[in-house]
Motif scaffolding. Structure first.
Motif, PDB file in Angstrom:
ATOM      1  N   HIS A 268       0.831  -1.207   0.000  1.00  0.00           N
ATOM      2  CA  HIS A 268       0.000   0.000   0.000  1.00  0.00           C
ATOM      3  C   HIS A 268       0.861   1.251   0.000  1.00  0.00           C
ATOM      4  O   HIS A 268       0.593   2.216  -0.737  1.00  0.00           O
ATOM      5  CB  HIS A 268      -0.913  -0.023   1.223  1.00  0.00           C
ATOM      6  N   ALA A 269       1.928   1.263   0.803  1.00  0.00           N
ATOM      7  CA  ALA A 269       2.803   2.435   0.887  1.00  0.00           C
ATOM      8  C   ALA A 269       3.518   2.672  -0.444  1.00  0.00           C
ATOM      9  O   ALA A 269       3.634   3.815  -0.905  1.00  0.00           O
ATOM     10  CB  ALA A 269       3.820   2.247   2.009  1.00  0.00           C
ATOM     11  N   VAL A 270       3.992   1.606  -1.078  1.00  0.00           N
ATOM     12  CA  VAL A 270       4.689   1.750  -2.362  1.00  0.00           C
ATOM     13  C   VAL A 270       3.720   2.221  -3.439  1.00  0.00           C
ATOM     14  O   VAL A 270       4.048   3.104  -4.246  1.00  0.00           O
ATOM     15  CB  VAL A 270       5.345   0.412  -2.767  1.00  0.00           C
ATOM     16  N   ARG A 271       2.528   1.653  -3.453  1.00  0.00           N
ATOM     17  CA  ARG A 271       1.537   2.052  -4.456  1.00  0.00           C
ATOM     18  C   ARG A 271       1.193   3.538  -4.315  1.00  0.00           C
ATOM     19  O   ARG A 271       1.035   4.252  -5.315  1.00  0.00           O
ATOM     20  CB  ARG A 271       0.286   1.187  -4.306  1.00  0.00           C
ATOM     21  N   GLN A 272       1.092   4.006  -3.094  1.00  0.00           N
ATOM     22  CA  GLN A 272       0.804   5.424  -2.874  1.00  0.00           C
ATOM     23  C   GLN A 272       1.952   6.302  -3.354  1.00  0.00           C
ATOM     24  O   GLN A 272       1.730   7.375  -3.924  1.00  0.00           O
ATOM     25  CB  GLN A 272       0.554   5.689  -1.396  1.00  0.00           C
ATOM     26  N   ALA A 273       3.184   5.865  -3.119  1.00  0.00           N
ATOM     27  CA  ALA A 273       4.335   6.670  -3.519  1.00  0.00           C
ATOM     28  C   ALA A 273       4.394   6.852  -5.034  1.00  0.00           C
ATOM     29  O   ALA A 273       4.837   7.897  -5.526  1.00  0.00           O
ATOM     30  CB  ALA A 273       5.621   6.018  -3.016  1.00  0.00           C
ATOM     31  N   TYR A 274       3.933   5.844  -5.776  1.00  0.00           N
ATOM     32  CA  TYR A 274       3.954   5.904  -7.235  1.00  0.00           C
ATOM     33  C   TYR A 274       2.640   6.444  -7.822  1.00  0.00           C
ATOM     34  O   TYR A 274       2.502   6.517  -9.047  1.00  0.00           O
ATOM     35  CB  TYR A 274       4.194   4.519  -7.821  1.00  0.00           C
ATOM     36  N   ALA A 275       1.693   6.803  -6.976  1.00  0.00           N
ATOM     37  CA  ALA A 275       0.347   7.115  -7.452  1.00  0.00           C
ATOM     38  C   ALA A 275       0.325   8.232  -8.487  1.00  0.00           C
ATOM     39  O   ALA A 275      -0.445   8.194  -9.445  1.00  0.00           O
ATOM     40  CB  ALA A 275      -0.554   7.488  -6.266  1.00  0.00           C
ATOM     41  N   ASP A 276       1.152   9.232  -8.329  1.00  0.00           N
ATOM     42  CA  ASP A 276       1.113  10.409  -9.202  1.00  0.00           C
ATOM     43  C   ASP A 276       1.899  10.242 -10.491  1.00  0.00           C
ATOM     44  O   ASP A 276       1.810  11.098 -11.372  1.00  0.00           O
ATOM     45  CB  ASP A 276       1.679  11.623  -8.451  1.00  0.00           C
ATOM     46  N   VAL A 277       2.694   9.195 -10.605  1.00  0.00           N
ATOM     47  CA  VAL A 277       3.627   9.132 -11.726  1.00  0.00           C
ATOM     48  C   VAL A 277       3.546   7.836 -12.528  1.00  0.00           C
ATOM     49  O   VAL A 277       4.215   7.705 -13.550  1.00  0.00           O
ATOM     50  CB  VAL A 277       5.087   9.289 -11.219  1.00  0.00           C
ATOM     51  N   LEU A 278       2.731   6.883 -12.084  1.00  0.00           N
ATOM     52  CA  LEU A 278       2.713   5.581 -12.743  1.00  0.00           C
ATOM     53  C   LEU A 278       1.577   5.506 -13.752  1.00  0.00           C
ATOM     54  O   LEU A 278       0.442   5.884 -13.462  1.00  0.00           O
ATOM     55  CB  LEU A 278       2.566   4.464 -11.709  1.00  0.00           C
ATOM     56  N   TYR A 279       1.880   5.016 -14.925  1.00  0.00           N
ATOM     57  CA  TYR A 279       0.879   4.844 -15.970  1.00  0.00           C
ATOM     58  C   TYR A 279      -0.172   3.849 -15.499  1.00  0.00           C
ATOM     59  O   TYR A 279       0.138   2.865 -14.836  1.00  0.00           O
ATOM     60  CB  TYR A 279       1.559   4.342 -17.249  1.00  0.00           C
ATOM     61  N   HIS A 280      -1.447   4.101 -15.832  1.00  0.00           N
ATOM     62  CA  HIS A 280      -2.536   3.282 -15.303  1.00  0.00           C
ATOM     63  C   HIS A 280      -2.363   1.811 -15.719  1.00  0.00           C
ATOM     64  O   HIS A 280      -1.997   1.498 -16.844  1.00  0.00           O
ATOM     65  CB  HIS A 280      -3.886   3.810 -15.788  1.00  0.00           C
ATOM     66  N   GLY A 281      -2.617   0.917 -14.776  1.00  0.00           N
ATOM     67  CA  GLY A 281      -2.508  -0.505 -15.043  1.00  0.00           C
ATOM     68  C   GLY A 281      -1.096  -1.045 -14.979  1.00  0.00           C
ATOM     69  O   GLY A 281      -0.867  -2.238 -15.230  1.00  0.00           O
ATOM     70  N   ARG A 282      -0.122  -0.203 -14.641  1.00  0.00           N
ATOM     71  CA  ARG A 282       1.278  -0.647 -14.582  1.00  0.00           C
ATOM     72  C   ARG A 282       1.699  -0.836 -13.116  1.00  0.00           C
ATOM     73  O   ARG A 282       1.074  -0.306 -12.204  1.00  0.00           O
ATOM     74  CB  ARG A 282       2.200   0.376 -15.243  1.00  0.00           C
ATOM     75  N   HIS A 283       2.775  -1.606 -12.919  1.00  0.00           N
ATOM     76  CA  HIS A 283       3.278  -1.897 -11.578  1.00  0.00           C
ATOM     77  C   HIS A 283       4.759  -1.539 -11.508  1.00  0.00           C
ATOM     78  O   HIS A 283       5.515  -1.851 -12.434  1.00  0.00           O
ATOM     79  CB  HIS A 283       3.089  -3.386 -11.247  1.00  0.00           C
ATOM     80  N   PRO A 284       5.188  -0.891 -10.415  1.00  0.00           N
ATOM     81  CA  PRO A 284       6.602  -0.512 -10.310  1.00  0.00           C
ATOM     82  C   PRO A 284       7.504  -1.721 -10.083  1.00  0.00           C
ATOM     83  O   PRO A 284       7.055  -2.784  -9.650  1.00  0.00           O
ATOM     84  CB  PRO A 284       6.621   0.419  -9.093  1.00  0.00           C
ATOM     85  N   VAL A 285       8.777  -1.535 -10.377  1.00  0.00           N
ATOM     86  CA  VAL A 285       9.804  -2.551 -10.153  1.00  0.00           C
ATOM     87  C   VAL A 285      10.728  -2.026  -9.061  1.00  0.00           C
ATOM     88  O   VAL A 285      11.171  -0.875  -9.124  1.00  0.00           O
ATOM     89  CB  VAL A 285      10.598  -2.828 -11.445  1.00  0.00           C
ATOM     90  N   PHE A 286      11.029  -2.844  -8.074  1.00  0.00           N
ATOM     91  CA  PHE A 286      11.905  -2.364  -7.007  1.00  0.00           C
ATOM     92  C   PHE A 286      12.561  -3.525  -6.262  1.00  0.00           C
ATOM     93  O   PHE A 286      12.074  -4.661  -6.277  1.00  0.00           O
ATOM     94  CB  PHE A 286      11.136  -1.478  -6.012  1.00  0.00           C
ATOM     95  N   VAL A 287      13.682  -3.210  -5.639  1.00  0.00           N
ATOM     96  CA  VAL A 287      14.368  -4.104  -4.707  1.00  0.00           C
ATOM     97  C   VAL A 287      14.664  -3.268  -3.476  1.00  0.00           C
ATOM     98  O   VAL A 287      15.503  -2.357  -3.514  1.00  0.00           O
ATOM     99  CB  VAL A 287      15.685  -4.654  -5.292  1.00  0.00           C
TER     100      VAL A 287
END
Length: 594
Positions: A268-287
Motif C-alpha cells: 500500500h505504501a509503495v503504491r501510494q508513492a507511485y500514485a502520481d507518476v505511474l501509468y494506469h494498469g502498470r506496476h513498479p519494479v523495485f528491490v
C-alpha cells in the motif's frame, strides 16, 4: 471417534502441508538454514524441477554428530531458547519444523561436519525414519539431499506443476536470496546443467553486475538508489523509474531484516508513492530492504514466514511512503544517476542506452521567466532556424548547456526538439506542461486552507460498529482535507461538510473507502487522491495543447520549468514527458563509423 494423540509421523506430515508447498519451499527452508549457519557459498542442484532430487551444499558452521538426529525432531532449534529470544528473532528460521517436515515426505540424506570435528557424519532418512547412521567424508559445512519429494503422500504430489514451472519457482527464489545476501556465492544447476551463478559482491560495481544478472541490465540503467534512515528505520535498495514498469507486480522484491516478505502494508505504501507518476494498469519494479530493531517486528505469524507484523505499522507505512515519495519527487532532468525517461513501445519499455549521467548534470545557465502561455503564437520556420543557429554554439558547450539543452524547433506542433551536450532531446510539450501545472496546483492547494462546503442535508451512512468507531477516533483523517464526519449512533455516521473541490464527487463512496483503508492498513490517502484527481483534470485542461506553435523563448522557458519541477519525467497520467537520443544512438541510426 475418541480424542487421542496423533503419531509423530502424521504430525510431521501435517506440518509439511503448512511449510512444504512445493519443491521451492524445500529450497527456501534449507537455504535459509545454510544462511543462518554463516555460509558464504551455497550450491543448489535440482533434478526434474525438484520432484526427483534437491541437493544443497554449504560451507557453514555444520552440525555436530550428537545433534544430527535431534535436528530431525520437531521444535528442535539452536536459534531461540526463551520468550525473549522469540520476541527479537534475528535468524531466518527458528521454528524447528522444516527439517522433520521435509524428512517426513521424502527420502532424505543429511551429511554435516562441524569445524571442530575430525570427520563428518551422515544420516539417511526414509519417510521420517532414520535408516542409517555412518561416518562420511565431507568438508566443514552441510549437505542435505532430498529425493522423491511427496513419494509417500501422492495426493500432494499430483498437485505439483510441470518440471519447468516448478524450476521457475526455484529460480525465482534463488534470485531473491541473491538480491538480499550480496556477500553469498549462489550456484544453481538443473538436470546437471549450470543455470545461475551469482558471485559475491564486495563493492558497488560488483553489486550492480549482480543486480543486472538477477533483474536485467535495463533495471540497473532505469532505476535509482534509495538510502533513507530515520526513527530507527532504514530503507535501502533501488526503485525503477515510473516509465520502467511492468504489467504485473512480479518484479517487486521487499525484505525485512534480510527476510523475504509479502506485506499489504508495504504494498500500500509503495503504491501510494507511485500514485502520481505511474501509468494506469502498470506496476513498479523495485528491490528494497527495511532494517529495524527485531523487537519492532513480529516474524512469528506464518508457518512459512512469508508475512510479518510491525508493532508500529503507521510509522513504517509513513516512513516507506515518505522515503519513496521524496526520491521519486526529486527526479529531475540533470540530477545525478537519473537516466532520461523512456517512451513506451507496444506496452514495453525501450532498451536504448541512456546518456551518461555526467553529461546531463551541467549547471543551469539560463534563468528565463515562465512563459506566458496565453500569448502563444506561430513562428515562421525561417525565424526558428535563425534562433536555433544563434543558440547552437552555446548548446554545444557542455559547461553551459542546461540538462535539457536549448530548443531548436517544434515537430508537428506536438514535440519540442532541443540540443544538449549529450545529443538530441525530444519533449512532449503538452505532457510536460501538464505536469508543471499540476505540481503548481498541488502546491497552491497545500499552502492555502481547504475550502469546505456544508451540506444542506447531511448524508447519513450505515456502517459497521468498528468503522463507526474509526470515524470517531480518527477525525483528523477527514478534517485535514475539508470533510466533517460525526458518529451519530453505534453503526451510523453523518457527513456534514465536504471540500468544495470535491463537491461533484461521491462522498459516500469516498468515506467508505477511507474507513476500509483505515481498518485494513491503518492509513488512507483516498481523500487526497480524489482531490489530486480533480487537480489533475484541471491541469490537463489548462495546459498548452497540441498543434500550438511556440516561440523559441517559450520552448526554452518550458524546458527550464521542467528542470525545476518535481516528477517532471512523467505527466499526471504516468506517460513520459521527454526522452534523450545521445550521439551514439544517432550514429547507430545512420550507421556512422561502420
Amino acid at each position: 471417534m475418541g480424542i487421542r494423540q496423533l503419531p509423530s509421523q502424521l504430525i510431521n506430515q501435517i506440518a509439511a502441508g503448512e511449510v512444504i508447498e512445493r519443491p521451492a519451499s524445500v529450497v527456501k527452508e534449507l537455504a535459509e538454514n545454510s544462511l543462518d549457519a554463516g555460509a558464504d557459498r551455497i550450491d543448489i542442484a535440482i533434478e526434474r524441477g525438484g520432484s526427483r532430487r534437491i541437493k544443497i551444499t554449504d560451507n557453514g558452521g555444520g552440525i555436530v554428530r550428537e545433534e544430527l538426529e535431534l535436528a530431525l525432531t520437531r521444535h528442535a532449534t539452536s536459534k531461540i531458547q526463551s520468550l525473549d529470544d522469540l520476541e527479537q528473532v534475528a535468524s531466518l528460521g527458528f521454528r524447528g519444523e522444516a527439517m522433520p517436515s521435509i524428512a517426513s515426505v521424502s527420502r532424505m540424506s543429511l551429511v554435516s561436519r562441524a569445524a571442530d570435528q575430525p570427520s563428518a557424519w551422515a544420516l539417511r532418512i526414509d519417510g521420517g525414519e532414520v535408516v542409517a547412521s555412518e561416518p562420511a567424508a565431507h568438508p566443514v559445512g552441510t549437505t542435505v539431499e532430498v529425493n522423491d519429494l511427496f513419494y509417500n503422500t501422492p495426493a500432494r504430489r499430483k498437485f505439483l506443476k510441470t518440471e519447468n514451472t516448478e524450476f521457475r519457482h526455484i529460480d525465482d527464489l534463488v534470485r531473491r536470496l541473491a538480491l538480499v545476501r550480496p556477500h553469498v556465492d549462489f550456484r544453481l544447476s538443473h538436470n546437471g546443467k549450470a543455470v545461475r551463478h551469482y558471485p559475491p559482491a564486495d563493492n558497488e560495481a560488483r553489486s550492480l553486475r549482480r543486480l543486472a544478472a538477477a533483474l536485467g541490465q535495463a533495471f540497473v540503467e532505469q532505476s535509482v538508489a534509495v538510502e533513507q534512515e530515520g526513527a530507527g528505520l532504514r530503507l535501502s535498495g533501488r526503485v525503477g523509474l515510473p516509465t520502467f514498469s511492468r504489467s504485473q507486480g512480479d518484479a517487486q522484491h521487499f525484505f525485512v531484516n534480510g527476510r523475504m516478505v509479502k506485506d499489504r502494508l508495504v504494498a500500500h505504501a509503495v503504491r501510494q508513492a507511485y500514485a502520481d507518476v505511474l501509468y494506469h494498469g502498470r506496476h513498479p519494479v523495485f528491490v528494497l530492504e527495511l532494517t529495524l530493531d527485531p523487537q519492532r517486528v513480529d516474524v512469528n505469524v506464518h508457518p512459512a514466514k512469508h508475512e510479518v507484523r510491525f508493532r508500529d505499522s503507521g510509522l513504517v507505512h509513513s516512513f516507506i511512503f515518505q522515503s519513496l515519495h521524496g526520491v521519486l519527487g526529486s527526479l529531475r532532468p540533470g540530477q545525478d544517476d537519473v537516466p532520461p525517461a523512456l517512451a513506451y513501445a507496444g506496452g514495453s519499455t525501450s532498451t536504448a542506452s541512456p546518456a551518461p549521467p555526467s553529461q546531463l548534470r551541467a549547471p543551469l545557465s539560463v534563468s528565463e521567466p515562465a512563459a506566458d502561455w496565453s500569448g502563444l503564437y506561430r513562428t515562421t520556420a525561417a525565424g526558428a532556424a535563425k534562433v536555433a543557429m544563434e543558440l547552437a554554439p552555446a548548446a554545444a558547450d557542455p559547461a553551459e548547456a542546461p540538462p535539457l539543452g536549448y530548443a531548436l524547433a517544434q515537430l508537428h506542433g506536438v514535440y519540442i526538439l532541443a540540443q544538449n551536450s549529450a545529443g538530441l532531446v525530444l519533449v512532449d510539450m503538452h505532457a510536460a506542461h501538464e505536469r508543471i501545472t499540476y505540481e503548481r496546483l498541488k502546491t497552491s492547494a497545500a499552502d492555502n486552507a481547504v475550502r469546505s462546503q456544508p451540506l444542506l442535508v447531511p448524508l447519513t451512512l450505515r456502517v459497521s460498529e468498528p468503522e463507526a468507531e474509526l470515524a470517531a477516533t480518527r477525525p483528523e483523517v477527514f478534517s485535514e482535507l475539508g470533510f466533517e464526519v460525526d458518529r451519530t449512533g453505534p453503526e451510523e455516521i453523518k457527513i456534514r461538510q465536504v471540500p468544495s473541490i470535491l463537491i461533484k464527487a461521491d462522498p459516500e463512496a469516498l468515506i467508505r473507502d477511507v474507513l476500509s483503508d483505515l481498518a485494513g492498513v491503518g492509513h488512507s490517502s483516498r481523500l487526497r487522491e480524489a482531490r489530486n484527481e480533480v487537480l489533475s483534470t484541471m491541469a490537463c485542461h489548462g495546459s498548452v495543447r497540441a498543434n500550438r506553435r511556440l516561440e523559441i523563448s517559450e520552448m526554452n522557458a518550458l524546458l527550464r520549468d521542467m528542470e525545476r519541477t518535481e516528477r517532471s519525467g512523467q505527466c499526471n497520467h504516468g506517460r513520459p514527458t521527454w526522452t534523450q537520443l545521445d550521439m551514439k544512438s544517432l550514429d547507430r541510426l545512420f550507421l556512422r563509423g561502420r
